[in-house]
Design an enzyme around this catalytic site. Structure first.
Site, PDB file in Angstrom:
ATOM      1  N   LYS A 198       0.815  -1.218   0.000  1.00 55.89           N
ATOM      2  CA  LYS A 198       0.000   0.000   0.000  1.00 55.89           C
ATOM      3  C   LYS A 198       0.849   1.269   0.000  1.00 55.89           C
ATOM      4  CE  LYS A 198      -4.362  -1.959   1.398  1.00 55.89           C
ATOM      5  NZ  LYS A 198      -5.369  -2.190   2.451  1.00 55.89           N
ATOM      6  N   ARG A 202      -3.505  -9.817   5.295  1.00 53.42           N
ATOM      7  CA  ARG A 202      -3.916  -9.939   3.883  1.00 53.42           C
ATOM      8  C   ARG A 202      -2.754  -9.464   3.015  1.00 53.42           C
ATOM      9  NH1 ARG A 202      -5.980  -6.636  -0.030  1.00 53.42           N
ATOM     10  NH2 ARG A 202      -7.541  -7.508  -1.415  1.00 53.42           N
TER      11      ARG A 202
HETATM   12  C1  8Y4 Z   1      -0.939  -2.012  -4.394  1.00 52.12           C
HETATM   13  C2  8Y4 Z   1      -1.752  -3.115  -4.456  1.00 52.12           C
HETATM   14  C3  8Y4 Z   1      -1.376  -0.911  -3.696  1.00 52.12           C
HETATM   15  C4  8Y4 Z   1      -2.998  -3.127  -3.835  1.00 52.12           C
HETATM   16  C5  8Y4 Z   1      -2.614  -0.911  -3.074  1.00 52.12           C
HETATM   17  C6  8Y4 Z   1      -3.418  -2.018  -3.145  1.00 52.12           C
HETATM   18  C7  8Y4 Z   1      -8.075  -4.512   2.019  1.00 52.12           C
HETATM   19  C8  8Y4 Z   1      -9.145  -5.286   1.580  1.00 52.12           C
HETATM   20  C9  8Y4 Z   1      -8.216  -4.290  -0.112  1.00 52.12           C
HETATM   21  C10 8Y4 Z   1      -7.792  -4.467   3.415  1.00 52.12           C
HETATM   22  C11 8Y4 Z   1      -9.644  -5.967   3.700  1.00 52.12           C
HETATM   23  C12 8Y4 Z   1      -5.363  -2.959  -1.999  1.00 52.12           C
HETATM   24  C13 8Y4 Z   1     -10.209  -5.772  -0.638  1.00 52.12           C
HETATM   25  C14 8Y4 Z   1      -6.713  -2.517  -1.612  1.00 52.12           C
HETATM   26  N1  8Y4 Z   1      -7.492  -3.905   0.951  1.00 52.12           N
HETATM   27  N2  8Y4 Z   1      -9.929  -6.021   2.407  1.00 52.12           N
HETATM   28  N3  8Y4 Z   1      -9.225  -5.138   0.230  1.00 52.12           N
HETATM   29  N4  8Y4 Z   1      -8.608  -5.216   4.207  1.00 52.12           N
HETATM   30  N5  8Y4 Z   1     -10.388  -6.654   4.568  1.00 52.12           N
HETATM   31  N6  8Y4 Z   1      -4.652  -1.946  -2.540  1.00 52.12           N
HETATM   32  O1  8Y4 Z   1      -6.885  -3.798   3.896  1.00 52.12           O
HETATM   33  O2  8Y4 Z   1      -4.984  -4.087  -1.864  1.00 52.12           O
HETATM   34  S1  8Y4 Z   1      -7.957  -3.781  -1.759  1.00 52.12           S
END
Ligand code: 8Y4
Length: 293
Positions: free
Chosen positions: A234, A268
């Site tokens: 992130k 996660r």
């Molecule tokens: C690079 C790759 C930068 C991915 C950002 C991202 C969470 C979640 C997501 C979380 C829960 C993400 C669906 C965002 N984040 N579900 N989901 N908790 N429960 N961004 O933190 O991965 S998606």
């Protein structure tokens, strides 16, 4: 009257009862591996290949030791547009169906839509991961209650499209605690028996808010429900270090370990092999007696 069939006696929130058996969150911290079933602007053939890639990726994560697979078909990245339920189901249902043909690995469905969640549960998913915390679809809590499945209640300020525009909190930890209390009441009122709380790193938060949340996780753990944390790749890691998204594994592992040390029980992540290894070392240090002769 006994504790076996008395519905007023809560079962242990750290023993998740799934169709495939019990997922024990006390024994060791668990790794949730992420699979995104991404959109494609080409033909149905294109969709097939994305689907095949997603399933192959799941096989790999299971082999690497993932305890749960989180399947998502709607991007919830900052600035992303919503997808309709039909399209979301076309993306995720075949992947869940394919996973069920080779593994009993617990699957969570990452969706805010009750219709998608219902079909995903019918297809073999075990857990609902709702980044809106049961706010976007009024039917979601009822569905989870009826089906008796655990729900991840994540905190997000606003909507994915706009959440990072100008987030502000007087006191982010207190605001997230109050949000959780309200959402726990809502879930319980609809018969939900199993809840996992997640403060939603990056969802309508500034760098300082993400750091305060990770620093103060024990406050959320004190609510009595297991915690899940997603820091993987992130942008807060990029803000601290300057690293691009593909170069954030070190920051992902550091923040995931701190999260577990501060009370999280599920992390996660995209990089399952590395997270499993890091958590095994952390767990060994927490339980040195298990390594004595
Ligand atoms: C690079 C790759 C930068 C991915 C950002 C991202 C969470 C979640 C997501 C979380 C829960 C993400 C669906 C965002 N984040 N579900 N989901 N908790 N429960 N961004 O933190 O991965 S998606």
């Amino acid at each position: 009257m006994n504790t076996v069939d008395n519905p007023l006696v809560l079962s242990d929130p750290f023993q998740l009862k799934l169709r495939s058996g019990v997922l024990d969150l006390r024994a060791r911290p668990l790794v949730m591996g992420v699979v995104n079933v991404t959109p494609d602007s080409f033909s149905d053939g294109g969709r097939y290949f994305r689907r095949a890639d997603a399933v192959e990726h799941v096989r790999e994560m299971v082999a690497q030791g993932a305890d749960i697979i989180d399947v998502g078909g709607e991007s919830t990245r900052p600035g992303s547009e919503p997808v309709d339920a039909g399209e979301e189901m076309k993306r995720v249902l075949p992947v869940i169906e394919a996973i069920r043909k080779f593994s009993k690995v617990p699957v969570s469905i990452d969706t805010c839509k009750a219709e998608v969640a219902r079909r995903a549960l019918d297809t073999g998913a075990d857990i609902i991961n709702d980044v809106s915390g049961l706010r976007f679809d009024p039917e979601m809590a009822k569905l989870a209650g009826e089906r008796g499945v655990p729900v991840v209640i994540m905190h997000m300020k606003g909507m994915p499209k706009t959440m990072q525009r100008n987030p502000y909190y007087d006191d982010v930890v207190t605001e997230v605690v109050e949000f959780f209390k309200d959402r726990i009441d809502h879930a319980r009122a609809h018969g939900v028996g199993s809840i996992i709380l997640d403060p939603g790193i990056g969802f309508g938060k500034r760098l300082q808010d993400n750091l305060r949340l990770l620093h103060s996780l024990s406050v959320f753990a004190d609510l009595g429900w297991p915690l899940l944390i997603g820091t993987s790749r992130k942008s807060f890691i990029g803000m601290i270090t300057g690293a691009e998204a593909g170069e954030r594994l070190g920051g992902t592992l550091a923040s995931s370990l701190v999260a577990v040390m501060n009370g999280a029980r599920i992390v996660r992540v995209h990089d399952v092999r590395e997270a499993v290894q890091a958590l095994r070392v952390l767990d060994a240090i927490h339980h040195p007696e298990q390594w004595e002769a």
